[in-house]
Each structure stands twice: as C-alpha cells, then as structure tokens.
Write a protein that holds these residues in place. Structure first.
Motif, PDB file in Angstrom:
ATOM      1  N   MET A   1       8.460 -23.469  10.686  1.00 39.33           N
ATOM      2  CA  MET A   1       9.724 -23.829  10.065  1.00 39.33           C
ATOM      3  C   MET A   1      10.816 -22.910  10.601  1.00 39.33           C
ATOM      4  O   MET A   1      10.540 -21.774  10.987  1.00 39.33           O
ATOM      5  N   ALA A   2      12.031 -23.407  10.601  1.00 40.04           N
ATOM      6  CA  ALA A   2      13.166 -22.592  11.027  1.00 40.04           C
ATOM      7  C   ALA A   2      13.502 -21.581   9.935  1.00 40.04           C
ATOM      8  O   ALA A   2      13.398 -21.884   8.750  1.00 40.04           O
ATOM      9  N   HIS A   3      13.888 -20.368  10.349  1.00 40.52           N
ATOM     10  CA  HIS A   3      14.322 -19.353   9.384  1.00 40.52           C
ATOM     11  C   HIS A   3      15.669 -18.781   9.803  1.00 40.52           C
ATOM     12  O   HIS A   3      15.775 -18.108  10.825  1.00 40.52           O
ATOM     13  N   PRO A   4      16.704 -19.037   9.029  1.00 40.00           N
ATOM     14  CA  PRO A   4      18.008 -18.411   9.284  1.00 40.00           C
ATOM     15  C   PRO A   4      17.985 -16.984   8.763  1.00 40.00           C
ATOM     16  O   PRO A   4      18.008 -16.752   7.554  1.00 40.00           O
ATOM     17  N   ILE A   5      17.909 -16.021   9.663  1.00 41.56           N
ATOM     18  CA  ILE A   5      17.747 -14.622   9.268  1.00 41.56           C
ATOM     19  C   ILE A   5      19.123 -13.944   9.210  1.00 41.56           C
ATOM     20  O   ILE A   5      19.910 -14.029  10.152  1.00 41.56           O
TER      21      ILE A   5
ATOM     22  N   HIS B   1      17.107 -10.683   5.257  1.00 42.96           N
ATOM     23  CA  HIS B   1      16.255 -11.741   4.692  1.00 42.96           C
ATOM     24  C   HIS B   1      16.487 -13.090   5.336  1.00 42.96           C
ATOM     25  O   HIS B   1      17.474 -13.305   6.039  1.00 42.96           O
ATOM     26  N   CYS B   2      15.558 -13.987   5.042  1.00 43.98           N
ATOM     27  CA  CYS B   2      15.747 -15.388   5.401  1.00 43.98           C
ATOM     28  C   CYS B   2      16.728 -15.986   4.403  1.00 43.98           C
ATOM     29  O   CYS B   2      16.652 -15.723   3.209  1.00 43.98           O
ATOM     30  N   HIS B   3      17.661 -16.796   4.912  1.00 46.66           N
ATOM     31  CA  HIS B   3      18.658 -17.386   4.015  1.00 46.66           C
ATOM     32  C   HIS B   3      18.254 -18.743   3.454  1.00 46.66           C
ATOM     33  O   HIS B   3      19.035 -19.391   2.761  1.00 46.66           O
TER      34      HIS B   3
HETATM   35 CU   LIG Z   1      12.859 -18.889   5.946  1.00 50.13          CU
END
Ligand SMILES: [Cu+2]
Length: 622
Positions: A546-550, A597-599
């Motif tokens: 999955m994509a993670h916007p960090i 964090h991941c947003h």
């Molecule tokens: Cu994430």
C-alpha cells in the motif's frame, strides 16, 4: 439531480435539463447542483480565535454530526502573512481532548500541536494559545492530531502570503480542500478494517472477472496474488463504498463552483486534507502549470493530471480563455469515486463530468520487484517486465526464470537480494513464481523486528520517483511525476549528507497492523535521533503493498530526485509507492521532538508513527 456511483461510472453529462432549470431560478436560489459558490470563511491574524465543537454536517441529503472548527467543515481559511506573529487561541468544547497541528508550518516544537510529543493536548473546556512567527509563505493546512477527529471534519486550509513579491503571477485564486466523508464513524471503519482489511474493497478480482477477461489478469497472475493472500486491487483501505469525496466540504452533486473571467490566470491551491484518500486531479480541457508543492515554489511545469497523496499540497495555475465551464475532478486512485467541482465564468454553469476510469491492477513493481535489473535477467521477457504496468507477470517466461537461478541472482540489483540465499531463487519453478515467497519476512534486514507486525518485505524495492503513479501509467496525456519538481530557489543547505539511515515501512495487511521497521509505535522504545544541524540521508523502504504518505513535522526534506544540484524539491510529505523506496536528505535544523508518521490516518493510528528528536536543544540542554 443525484450523481451516484452508477452515474459517475457512465459519465454524467450535466444535461440540458439542468441548464434549463437553472435559467428559471434567481441567482440567490442557485445552490446545490446548480453551482454552489461557497467562499470559505476566512480569518486573518494577528489574533485568531478557534473553537472546536460538534456541528451538523449535510451531504447527499443526509445529516450527521461532524467535529468542526468554528462550526464549519472545512475549518475557516487562515490567511496570514510571512513575517507576522500569529496568536491562535483554541478552545475545546468537546468532551474529549483535542489539538491542532499546523501542517507544514515551521515553528518552535512546543507549538506543533501533537499530544504526547509537543504538548499535552487541549483538555475539554480548556483554551490553549499557540503563538509563533511565520517565517515562510505558501499553501498549508491544519488539523487535529487527536484520535480520529480529523476524519470527522477537523481540518482547514492555511495560506501564508509572502512578505515580498510573489514569484507566481496570477489574477485570482481558489483554495480547493479535498477530503473524504463517511457516515460510518471512523472508529467503526477502523474496527471493520481490523476484522477484515478488505472490508471496503468491492472491486476485487473475481472468478467471473477472470473468465470474461474483465479483470485483465491471467490465471497464473491470479494464483500468484492468491498465494500471497493479496488482491491486486487492494489499493485504498477505505474508499468510495463508504466515502463521499468532498471539495471544500461539498459532495459531487453540490458542485462547488469557483468563478473566473476568461483570460485570467487562476491559482488553485489544492490541499489533500483526506483521512485515507489519494486522488488523481485533472481539469479536462485545461492544462495546469504546477508552481508550488507543499508550500515551496517550484519551477513551473505544465501537466494535465497529478496525483496528490494525503497531506500534500500543490498549487497550479490555469488560464481558461473560453466562456465555458470546466469540471475539476479528484478521482480516488482506486476509481471507487470522485470529488467534483466546477470552474466557470458564472454560477450555475456545468461541464461534462467524465466517467470513473477502470480500476487499476497492482503490478510486480508494487510487489517490491521493481528494483531488479531487468537487463540482466536472462530468459525474462524484458519488455514486459520493464513495462510491468499492466499484468507484467503474464509476459514473463517462468520456465526460463527458474532455469536462470544462479546467473539471474548476480544480475539483480540490490541489497535485499544479498540477504537471500540462492536457494530461494533456485527453488523458483514454473508456478513457483508464486510458490516461492518473494516477500518472505525472513529476508528482512537484521535490525528489523520480524514478528507478527511484518507479513512481507520488498525483495527489490525500486526508486519510483520518476514513475507515473498508480493507474496513470497509460493515460493519454501528461502526468506529473516527482522528478518533475525542481525547487525555484536554491536550497539553503547543500552539504552532502554525513550519514545515512534506512527506515522500513512495514505492515501486516491481514491484521491491519502498521509500523516502522516491524514495530508499531507502542512497541518502539527509541526515537529517531538527529544531531542539531546534521545532514542525514534517509531512505524509506516500503515493504508493504500500500502507498504510505510519510510526513515529518518541523522540517522540509530534500527529495533525492536526481534533479538539478541544489534545486531538488523540498517536501514535508512524500508518498512512498507500494514496493518502492524514497530517499531524502534532511537538515535537522529544528531542535525538539517531532512527529514522524504515515498520514493515512488509520495507518498512523495503527502504529506507523515515531518521534524524531533533534538535540541538543537551544541553550545547551540535551
Ligand atoms: Cu500508511
């Protein structure tokens, strides 16, 4: 007129009937589907009062209770100026703690608004006063950092005008706050995800889809995904089956409308304030010139569509010259729904709403197989592999792959491979592409905790910053990629990094567990430590699909795009694609403790969170 999913799928031509109806009504009555012009309520400094409470919120003819600031969703636009001091008094009328984080704003760490990291939070019936100087300009936003309040409407836009002349020329502007709204309480959504991570995915590949070809998958590919207990359409955890996608707090049928005069340069400040949604944004018929990303000016680059991950911002300039309406589309990346708004010379005008496009399939690269050096993989069909956007597995010669065990290993790029015994590759046989666990957590780096929190690792993660984002690989127009972004001004710190660090984004999809290096936040004992003013190269490796916007608080980092020296783009949030890796250079110039964090709100809540600590503090305290 109701724009439901079925209508969106076949494309709602905003019909003649609608236009005729609109002509019969006085301008003051022209709301709802007839074009709603709802300029965001705006507050300016130096003193701003914000009250957090519950307010009714209506969309799709249904009303629920939202968590709001000053009674509106989104929260008021804060219009501030670089160089000023701002004092924001935030009063909590909820029965639970709350907070406001000023996303992307550079400030002293104790004003950053993260409970437990920068301050204790704001208790019920308390007022907390934030006060800080504004030392930058651009498009930003603010939101709760408490519980899941953000998913209930606790977010709003910030525009900081530059102290001097703006290098971006424009005649008019509109702020576009993209978000997601569900009538299901976010805690219930999270519960459902924990019990069944695919709960909201109604677009899974199916047996019928396999046989009638509509899944665009081979039996082989299907089996491979099946053996990994993954569906190639697990793209967003929460999607249009429960979300209505909003633009400035309005659903697609309400048609929020921004006005222009033909020939004007219109600046659109696009903010993704979603809890869980990544969007592809386009305005059919209107090219967009990207001038700013995450609040930082970039060299103007023209495009037709861009992907905006959670918490990112992009400013674009459009110049509509015709006396006609244009549809602004923010399509969820899994094509389960869209936000829709209109740009028009007059209220009540509409343009065609394009249909939702076909749901994309995840690929080899999303599995973390993208970093293989394809040229050296003897016997593989290089073309299909390299262009692995659509069903690349189908194009692979599995027999040859198995036969090439030793040789192929040598040719494969990557540290991840080194930790893997040749045996694993040799054990690959036909059908074995799936049988061999290419994502075996046992291949994880030694400092990673490999427990229940890790169900896979990326065998050969690729730098995907130059790739078109998911689902946009084959669209017949221009698409923005991260490597298109070039800082307008030279970056302040151009020292080479003095040390490197690798952080893995990990998860167990079955259990909806997320973390860094195999640990969720509650299991992490050590913050990430930086020496004040040190320059560090950080590589984020996405071991999940999955994509993670960090997002890093208190800092902007320089994305290593390979762009012009000293002008690589500065970001506060970066989307790390599935099976991909992202490298950034960071100058740790803000002393204190900062959230990292991941947003994706529920990924953060489930553990993909840590604290970055920059020491020594000013004044010599360590
Ligand atoms: Cu994430």
């Amino acid at each position: 007129m109701k724009l439901d999913r079925r209508m969106l799928l076949r494309g709602a031509t905003a019909g003649a009937g609608l236009a005729a109806l609109q002509g019969l009504m006085p301008a003051w009555a022209q709301t709802g589907s007839l074009g709603l012009r709802a300029d965001l309520p705006t507050l300016t400094g130096p003193n701003v009062d914000l009250t957090i409470g519950h307010s009714p919120f209506t969309v799709n003819g249904r009303t629920a209770t939202a968590t709001t600031i000053n009674g509106v969703l989104p929260a008021p636009l804060l219009r501030l100026r670089e160089g000023q001091n701002v004092r924001l008094s935030v009063t909590n009328t909820l029965d639970e703690d709350t907070s406001i984080h000023w996303h992307g704003i550079l400030l002293p760490f104790h004003m950053d608004g993260v409970p437990g990291v920068s301050f204790p939070g704001i208790r019920p019936r308390e007022t907390f006063v934030y006060e800080f100087p504004l030392i930058q300009s651009g498009t930003f936003w603010y939101h709760s950092h408490s519980g899941l309040q953000e998913a209930l409407g606790h977010y709003g836009p910030i525009v900081v005008d530059p102290a001097g002349a703006d290098p971006v020329a424009y005649d008019r502007e509109h702020v576009l706050v993209l978000s997601d709204w569900s009538f299901m309480n976010p805690h219930e959504i999270l519960d459902k995800l924990k019990k069944s991570p695919g709960y909201f995915n109604r677009q899974r590949t199916s047996l019928s889809g396999l046989f009638d070809g509509s899944d665009r998958f081979s039996l082989e590919e299907r089996r491979m995904w099946g053996e990994m207990r993954m569906d190639p359409r697990d793209i967003l955890d929460v999607n249009g089956t429960t979300y209505t996608y909003l633009i400035n707090g309005h659903g697609p049928q309400e048609n929020w409308t921004g006005l222009f005069r033909p020939g004007e340069r219109v600046r659109l400040r696009v903010i993704n304030a979603s809890a869980m949604s990544i969007f592809n944004v386009r305005i059919p018929g209107l090219p967009m010139t990207v001038v700013n990303a995450d609040g930082e000016n970039v060299r103007p680059v023209e495009t037709d569509e861009f992907q905006i991950s959670v918490a990112e911002t992009y400013d674009v300039i459009v110049r509509p010259t015709e006396d006609r309406a244009y549809t602004i589309v923010s399509e969820a990346i899994d094509r389960s729904g869209m936000g829709r708004a209109t740009l028009a010379p007059r209220l009540g005008m509409t343009a065609e709403v394009p249909p939702l496009r076909e749901v994309p399939n995840l690929t080899m690269r999303d599995m973390g197989m993208g970093g293989m050096d394809h040229g050296n993989m003897a016997g593989m069909d290089h073309g299909a592999m390299g262009g692995s956007q659509n069903g690349a597995m189908a194009g692979m010669d599995h027999g040859a792959m198995a036969g090439s065990a030793g040789g192929a290993m040598a040719g494969m790029d990557h540290g991840a491979m080194a930790t893997q015994s040749g045996g694993a590759m040799a054990g690959m046989d036909h059908g074995g592409m799936a049988g061999m666990n290419m994502r075996d957590p046992n291949n994880a780096p030694p400092d990673m905790a490999v427990g229940v929190g890790v169900d896979s690792i990326a065998m050969a993660p690729a730098n995907r910053l130059g790739e078109r984002p998911l689902g946009l690989q084959d669209v017949p127009h221009r698409v923005l990629v991260y490597t298109d972004l070039v800082s307008l001004a030279p970056n302040k710190d151009q020292r080479p990094p003095s040390r490197t660090m690798e952080i893995h984004l990990t998860g167990n999809m079955e259990r909806f567990m997320w973390g860094f290096d195999g640990r969720k936040f509650s299991e992490i004992v050590e913050p990430i430590r930086f020496e004040l003013n040190e320059r560090v190269r950080v590589t984020l490796v996405n071991d999940t699909m999955m994509a993670h916007p960090i997002h890093l608080h208190g800092h902007f980092f320089e994305l290593v795009t390979g762009g012009p020296v000293g002008h690589q783009p500065l970001k506060h949030t970066v989307n790390v694609a599935p099976g991909g890796k992202v490298t950034f250079d960071l100058t740790a110039d803000a002393p204190g403790d900062w959230a990292f964090h991941c947003h994706m709100l529920m990924h953060m809540h489930a553990g993909m969170f840590n604290v970055v600590t920059v020491r020594p503090l000013e004044g010599g305290a360590s």
